[in-house]
Design an enzyme around this catalytic site. Structure first.
Site, PDB file in Angstrom:
ATOM      1  N   TYR A  40       0.395  -0.746  -0.611  1.00  0.00           N
ATOM      2  CA  TYR A  40       1.534  -1.059   0.277  1.00  0.00           C
ATOM      3  C   TYR A  40       1.405  -2.486   0.822  1.00  0.00           C
ATOM      4  CZ  TYR A  40       4.781  -0.313   4.230  1.00  0.00           C
ATOM      5  OH  TYR A  40       5.805  -0.399   5.140  1.00  0.00           O
ATOM      6  N   LYS A  89       3.968  -5.667   0.263  1.00  0.00           N
ATOM      7  CA  LYS A  89       4.646  -6.327   1.384  1.00  0.00           C
ATOM      8  C   LYS A  89       4.238  -7.796   1.516  1.00  0.00           C
ATOM      9  CE  LYS A  89       7.012  -2.734   2.697  1.00  0.00           C
ATOM     10  NZ  LYS A  89       8.476  -2.713   2.572  1.00  0.00           N
TER      11      LYS A  89
HETATM   12  P1  NAP Z   1      11.824   5.975   5.673  1.00  0.00           P
HETATM   13  O1  NAP Z   1      12.286   6.612   6.939  1.00  0.00           O
HETATM   14  O2  NAP Z   1      10.823   6.665   4.824  1.00  0.00           O
HETATM   15  O3  NAP Z   1      13.129   5.635   4.806  1.00  0.00           O
HETATM   16  C1  NAP Z   1      12.986   4.994   3.570  1.00  0.00           C
HETATM   17  C2  NAP Z   1      14.346   4.920   2.909  1.00  0.00           C
HETATM   18  O4  NAP Z   1      14.158   4.280   1.629  1.00  0.00           O
HETATM   19  C3  NAP Z   1      14.946   6.287   2.651  1.00  0.00           C
HETATM   20  O5  NAP Z   1      16.321   6.257   2.902  1.00  0.00           O
HETATM   21  C4  NAP Z   1      14.657   6.494   1.149  1.00  0.00           C
HETATM   22  O6  NAP Z   1      15.602   7.295   0.481  1.00  0.00           O
HETATM   23  C5  NAP Z   1      14.797   5.076   0.640  1.00  0.00           C
HETATM   24  N1  NAP Z   1      14.191   4.907  -0.671  1.00  0.00           N
HETATM   25  C6  NAP Z   1      12.923   5.217  -1.050  1.00  0.00           C
HETATM   26  N2  NAP Z   1      12.732   4.900  -2.341  1.00  0.00           N
HETATM   27  C7  NAP Z   1      13.911   4.386  -2.786  1.00  0.00           C
HETATM   28  C8  NAP Z   1      14.350   3.866  -4.032  1.00  0.00           C
HETATM   29  N3  NAP Z   1      13.541   3.807  -5.098  1.00  0.00           N
HETATM   30  N4  NAP Z   1      15.626   3.413  -4.135  1.00  0.00           N
HETATM   31  C9  NAP Z   1      16.466   3.458  -3.072  1.00  0.00           C
HETATM   32  N5  NAP Z   1      16.101   3.938  -1.870  1.00  0.00           N
HETATM   33  C10 NAP Z   1      14.843   4.387  -1.728  1.00  0.00           C
HETATM   34  O7  NAP Z   1      11.213   4.527   5.949  1.00  0.00           O
HETATM   35  P2  NAP Z   1      11.447   3.496   7.147  1.00  0.00           P
HETATM   36  O8  NAP Z   1      10.336   3.660   8.106  1.00  0.00           O
HETATM   37  O9  NAP Z   1      12.854   3.547   7.602  1.00  0.00           O
HETATM   38  O10 NAP Z   1      11.162   2.144   6.348  1.00  0.00           O
HETATM   39  C11 NAP Z   1      12.179   1.252   5.917  1.00  0.00           C
HETATM   40  C12 NAP Z   1      11.522  -0.015   5.427  1.00  0.00           C
HETATM   41  O11 NAP Z   1      10.772  -0.608   6.494  1.00  0.00           O
HETATM   42  C13 NAP Z   1      10.532   0.200   4.291  1.00  0.00           C
HETATM   43  O12 NAP Z   1      10.587  -0.873   3.380  1.00  0.00           O
HETATM   44  C14 NAP Z   1       9.190   0.210   4.996  1.00  0.00           C
HETATM   45  O13 NAP Z   1       8.147  -0.147   4.142  1.00  0.00           O
HETATM   46  C15 NAP Z   1       9.439  -0.819   6.077  1.00  0.00           C
HETATM   47  N6  NAP Z   1       8.528  -0.707   7.207  1.00  0.00           N
HETATM   48  C16 NAP Z   1       8.495   0.414   7.975  1.00  0.00           C
HETATM   49  C17 NAP Z   1       7.591   0.475   9.038  1.00  0.00           C
HETATM   50  C18 NAP Z   1       7.493   1.672   9.940  1.00  0.00           C
HETATM   51  O14 NAP Z   1       6.615   1.680  10.807  1.00  0.00           O
HETATM   52  N7  NAP Z   1       8.343   2.675   9.813  1.00  0.00           N
HETATM   53  C19 NAP Z   1       6.739  -0.606   9.308  1.00  0.00           C
HETATM   54  C20 NAP Z   1       6.804  -1.725   8.497  1.00  0.00           C
HETATM   55  C21 NAP Z   1       7.706  -1.774   7.456  1.00  0.00           C
HETATM   56  P3  NAP Z   1      15.441   8.903   0.317  1.00  0.00           P
HETATM   57  O15 NAP Z   1      15.999   9.480   1.576  1.00  0.00           O
HETATM   58  O16 NAP Z   1      16.315   9.159  -0.885  1.00  0.00           O
HETATM   59  O17 NAP Z   1      13.993   9.183   0.108  1.00  0.00           O
END
Ligand code: NAP
Length: 248
Positions: free
Chosen positions: A156, A160
């Site tokens: 991961y 990133k």
């Molecule tokens: P999340 O709640 O797990 O949501 C991820 C979203 O991405 C879901 O809607 C999922 O769709 C979609 N997705 C996964 N694989 C996909 C693909 N191959 N094609 C299209 N859509 C896809 O994650 P989040 O926390 O909102 O994270 C959003 C972004 O922020 C990510 O890039 C994550 O790495 C980044 N981020 C998050 C955090 C944190 O603390 N949460 C911190 C740093 C960075 P499905 O519903 O179909 O699975």
């Protein structure tokens, strides 16, 4: 005048979590919203309805961001429906955490493909549109662990960190045509992604955050509004951390 009035945004991975909040916040600022997810399901339908209730256009697409051909097809479909794309948020992302000694090749490959190759796919496809428009804002969702690393997240973190290099390169390639490219590096944000972490790990993380709390999707979406809008018209190639001071 709202900050994104008349603009069209495409957000990947937006039917829940940070992507959904960005879609809703952008709509509240007047943007029409196209969004994608792996499936066009009930979450996607209710997001469409919520945005349409504001008098705006919204459409969800089932599209795997990690597919090169899928990315091209998505951009074409959004152009057919909306006629322009002013903002692309490359938000879709996954985790497959493990220490390196236990990490499988499949988990390495999948995380790099979904988190990093997806950004290449969508950015390559949208650049033709934005270059022709002579304007655009591309926002890539990185992470503080892309800057600092994190034990148990080498796949991961690498994805990133790669995305930051990509962001800075694209900012240099497209800047002369008024197309900007920036990254957001969220810290510990409460979504489904972090809900699966053990409670003791979360508590330890929060102790290390100067603002002493986890972040909300809204905290990230507010920075995305800034980067999407003309308020950031002279900002490109930057990484903005949204982490309560976790990364300095
Ligand atoms: P999340 O709640 O797990 O949501 C991820 C979203 O991405 C879901 O809607 C999922 O769709 C979609 N997705 C996964 N694989 C996909 C693909 N191959 N094609 C299209 N859509 C896809 O994650 P989040 O926390 O909102 O994270 C959003 C972004 O922020 C990510 O890039 C994550 O790495 C980044 N981020 C998050 C955090 C944190 O603390 N949460 C911190 C740093 C960075 P499905 O519903 O179909 O699975």
């Amino acid at each position: 005048m709202k900050l994104l009035e008349g603009k069209t945004a495409l957000i990947t991975g937006a039917s829940r979590g940070i992507g959904k909040e960005i879609a809703l916040k952008f709509a509240a600022q007047g943007a029409n919203i196209a969004f994608s997810d792996l499936a066009y399901d009930d979450n996607a339908k209710s997001l469409e309805a919520e945005i349409e209730a504001l008098g705006l256009k919204a459409k969800g697409y089932a599209s795997d961001a990690s597919s090169f051909d899928g990315g091209e097809a998505l951009i074409n479909a959004v152009m057919d429906e909306f006629g322009r794309i002013d903002i692309l948020v490359n938000n879709a992302g996954i985790t497959r955490d493990n220490l390196l000694m236990r990490m499988t090749e499949a988990d390495w490959d999948l995380v790099i493909k979904v988190n990093l190759k997806s950004v290449f796919n969508l950015t390559k496809a949208v650049q033709k549109v934005m270059l022709k428009q002579r304007s655009g804002s591309i926002i890539n969702m990185s992470s503080v662990v892309g800057v600092n690393g994190n034990a148990g997240q080498s796949n991961y973190s690498a994805s990133k960190a790669g995305l930051i290099g990509f962001t800075k390169s694209i900012a240099q390639e497209l800047g002369s045509r008024n197309v900007r490219c920036n990254a957001i590096a969220p810290g510990f944000i409460e979504t489904d992604m972090t809900a699966k972490l053990p409670e003791d790990v979360k508590k330890e993380w929060i102790k290390t955050i100067p603002l002493r709390r986890s972040g909300q999707a809204e905290d990230v979406a507010n920075i995305a509004i800034f980067l999407a809008s003309d308020l950031s018209g002279y900002v490109t190639g930057q990484v903005i951390s949204v982490c309560g001071g976790m990364s300095m």
